[in-house]
Design a protein around this motif. Sequence first.
Motif, mmCIF file in Angstrom:
data_model
loop_
_atom_site.group_PDB
_atom_site.id
_atom_site.type_symbol
_atom_site.label_atom_id
_atom_site.label_comp_id
_atom_site.label_asym_id
_atom_site.label_seq_id
_atom_site.Cartn_x
_atom_site.Cartn_y
_atom_site.Cartn_z
ATOM 1 N N ALA A 406 0.857 -1.081 -0.108
ATOM 2 C CA ALA A 406 -0.081 0.035 -0.052
ATOM 3 C C ALA A 406 0.855 1.236 -0.071
ATOM 4 N N VAL A 407 0.219 2.291 -0.495
ATOM 5 C CA VAL A 407 1.054 3.690 -0.528
ATOM 6 C C VAL A 407 0.118 4.736 0.347
ATOM 7 N N LYS A 408 0.520 5.213 1.408
ATOM 8 C CA LYS A 408 -0.303 6.019 2.219
ATOM 9 C C LYS A 408 0.057 7.437 1.876
ATOM 10 N N VAL A 409 -0.896 8.570 2.051
ATOM 11 C CA VAL A 409 -0.482 9.814 1.956
ATOM 12 C C VAL A 409 -0.925 10.515 3.285
ATOM 13 N N ARG A 410 0.060 11.398 4.000
ATOM 14 C CA ARG A 410 -0.339 12.044 5.362
ATOM 15 C C ARG A 410 -1.377 13.272 4.942
ATOM 16 N N LEU A 411 -2.568 13.565 5.391
ATOM 17 C CA LEU A 411 -3.319 14.662 5.118
ATOM 18 C C LEU A 411 -3.181 15.656 6.163
ATOM 19 N N ALA A 412 -3.763 16.869 5.910
ATOM 20 C CA ALA A 412 -3.495 18.148 6.804
ATOM 21 C C ALA A 412 -3.586 17.986 8.167
ATOM 22 N N ASP A 413 -5.019 17.128 8.493
ATOM 23 C CA ASP A 413 -5.246 16.850 9.895
ATOM 24 C C ASP A 413 -4.460 15.803 10.459
ATOM 25 N N GLY A 414 -3.320 15.361 9.997
ATOM 26 C CA GLY A 414 -2.549 14.160 10.467
ATOM 27 C C GLY A 414 -2.981 12.913 10.093
ATOM 28 N N SER A 415 -4.327 12.287 9.666
ATOM 29 C CA SER A 415 -4.722 11.103 9.305
ATOM 30 C C SER A 415 -4.095 10.819 7.850
ATOM 31 N N TRP A 416 -4.145 9.489 7.570
ATOM 32 C CA TRP A 416 -3.561 8.795 6.437
ATOM 33 C C TRP A 416 -4.635 8.311 5.555
ATOM 34 N N ALA A 417 -4.433 8.663 4.173
ATOM 35 C CA ALA A 417 -5.119 8.453 3.158
ATOM 36 C C ALA A 417 -4.646 7.386 2.376
ATOM 37 N N LEU A 418 -5.359 6.325 1.794
ATOM 38 C CA LEU A 418 -5.092 5.308 0.971
ATOM 39 C C LEU A 418 -5.775 5.697 -0.504
ATOM 40 N N ARG A 421 -6.502 6.116 -7.303
ATOM 41 C CA ARG A 421 -6.533 6.590 -8.751
ATOM 42 C C ARG A 421 -5.424 7.656 -9.002
ATOM 43 N N PRO A 422 -4.972 8.037 -9.728
ATOM 44 C CA PRO A 422 -3.920 9.359 -9.983
ATOM 45 C C PRO A 422 -4.753 10.610 -9.460
ATOM 46 N N ASP A 423 -5.877 10.592 -9.843
ATOM 47 C CA ASP A 423 -6.529 12.153 -9.665
ATOM 48 C C ASP A 423 -6.590 12.053 -8.063
ATOM 49 N N GLU A 424 -6.812 11.064 -7.287
ATOM 50 C CA GLU A 424 -6.999 10.970 -6.084
ATOM 51 C C GLU A 424 -5.772 11.456 -5.404
ATOM 52 N N PHE A 425 -4.824 10.774 -5.776
ATOM 53 C CA PHE A 425 -3.082 11.077 -5.259
ATOM 54 C C PHE A 425 -2.995 12.554 -5.537
ATOM 55 N N ALA A 426 -3.410 13.248 -6.673
ATOM 56 C CA ALA A 426 -3.093 14.497 -6.782
ATOM 57 C C ALA A 426 -4.024 15.478 -5.848
ATOM 58 N N ARG A 427 -5.236 15.008 -5.393
ATOM 59 C CA ARG A 427 -6.029 15.863 -4.519
ATOM 60 C C ARG A 427 -5.488 15.598 -3.195
ATOM 61 N N HIS A 428 -4.742 14.622 -2.998
ATOM 62 C CA HIS A 428 -4.226 14.264 -1.668
ATOM 63 C C HIS A 428 -2.681 14.875 -1.389
ATOM 64 N N GLY A 429 -2.417 15.533 -2.527
ATOM 65 C CA GLY A 429 -1.107 16.299 -2.229
ATOM 66 C C GLY A 429 -0.010 15.807 -2.820
ATOM 67 N N VAL A 430 -0.119 14.692 -3.717
ATOM 68 C CA VAL A 430 1.014 14.249 -4.682
ATOM 69 C C VAL A 430 1.145 14.610 -5.837
ATOM 70 N N GLY A 431 1.926 15.623 -6.124
ATOM 71 C CA GLY A 431 2.190 15.820 -7.775
ATOM 72 C C GLY A 431 3.274 15.248 -8.288
ATOM 73 N N ARG A 432 3.116 15.174 -9.530
ATOM 74 C CA ARG A 432 4.344 14.196 -10.408
ATOM 75 C C ARG A 432 4.484 14.991 -11.619
#
Length: 594
Positions: A406-418, A421-432
Amino acid sequence: MLPNLTHPRGYVGLLALLALIVVPFAFQSSFVYHLAVEVCVFGALATAWNIVGGFAGQLSLGHAVFYGIGGYVATLLVAQFGISPWIGMFAGAAVSAVAAIIIAYPTLRLRGPFFALATIAFLEVCRLLTIHEESWTGGSSGQNVPLNIGLKWMIMREKWAYMLVAFGFLVFTLWISWLIRRSRFGFYLIAVREREDAARAVGVNAVAVKIAAAIVSAMLTSLIGSFHAMYLTFIDPSSAFSLDLSIQVAMFALIGGLGSVAGPIAGTVLVLPAAELARGWLSAFGNGTHGFVYGVVLVLVVLFIPRGLVGHLGAAVVRIIDRLPGARREAPAVADIALKAVPVERGTPILVAEHLHKRFGGLVATDDVSLTLHAGEILGVIGPNGAGKTTVFNQLSGFIHPDTGAVKVRLADGSWALPHRPDEFARHGVGRTFQIAQPFAGLSVLENIMLGAFMHTASREQAEAVAREVAVLTDLTALLDVEARSLTVGGMKRLEVARALATRPTVLLLDEVMAGLNPADIARAIEMVRRIRDAGVAVLMIEHMMQATMALSDRIIVINAGRMLRDGTPSDVVNDPQVIEAYLGTGYRDAQAA
């Protein structure tokens, strides 16, 4: 929102439109009025088709199905229930919207000709159903529209009255097209049309925007079909659900210029009057002459101006218009909001990959890769060609799904998102960025960056202001009005970074951003990456320029044969015997020692 009619582009466009109704009044001829009605109707149909076929790039060869639905629903509601076509046309538009969803939802999730084939199939099904249900549709003989004279029934005695109503439909359709082209939705459609993967990387849900375009286009086409049925006072399956009509409408948009607001109407004005006049003058001798005219014009356009009238001549016309008084516009002030992500304490994990495995058939591309990127860090990823770096990179941005892990991304409130899709990664703060630059070639540098900025802005003006700030950070300010296709390799690489930065990421993934650059551009890129890190964005970079990687990276990960070989500081990695053997070679060690 209305166009700015005080600007030359606004009032020149308005004057050109008004000519469509002024000229017929000058001739006072029933034939000229009829020709003006047909130009308005087919110009509106081509404009509606252009929303899905031009803006979104989805070829609809059976688009007349929505025209036929609108015409039949309005006609049957008048004939059977005495309902005004002004109401019935909205019922037809609703039915067309449902039909568009039925066609688009399964087919626009795939790439290829499936949507075009589905529209043709649906067109033929509707034609056969209309013929079969003879008791209420009139079957193959068609259906007459009740001749209730009056504006309420959309039946007028004078041709000029029809012309005014048709002109109103054309203006409404052009206004909707103009609104879409200038909006976030329009930018997303063009991005999906040109480079779907790059669009997904800046947060665009490609399937959703294509389906929305199909629905809007279908509803507009249906409204126009309802009016045209009232004008002709007769409707039958062969003309309402006509493949020829679908191709004709698409051809007008192609001749005028796909993806432009003015193109479809320009193509209609050029071709339709010539074809109708030829058919009228030659009478029975010229039966089918209009088809010959269409074919000749289409061949000439494809051979000499493949981008259409507006695509080929539009820029020159706009330059002339912009010399008129009142054309000068001040650039909006530079914003100060582009990179204001929620601050995260330096050293905090913000992107975590856990035990990633990916297999392509018998090839193991990723074998138990785990890594962590921390806030305020530049993490370099190196390894020999074929080591699996790009596969890992694509898993970190959602373009490839790991078989396990799995790949997890830390959100602004300190929680983690999984995200998945690419657009979900982008909206959670991962640019590429992409290894091979993927600019939206038909858009300017400014518009390319705005595509990223739209994710966190409410208006075009805010997106433009953010884009100008990001351009300062990436040394693109002097190139904002240049078409992206005209940039050098270095400019395209910086544009990729700028577009990703405009999404306000907390993590930026750079895929060989220095590959193919000259020494001056490499030095500029190094400084740019440092500025990005100093602005609060953590960076993970794949790079074969070892000197740059060692100079920039706080930590380096080495991947070989799909597995993690080493994770450490640059000095530890460069002196590791396994890394030297697998990737660097003894020559690099000797050069460093020297």
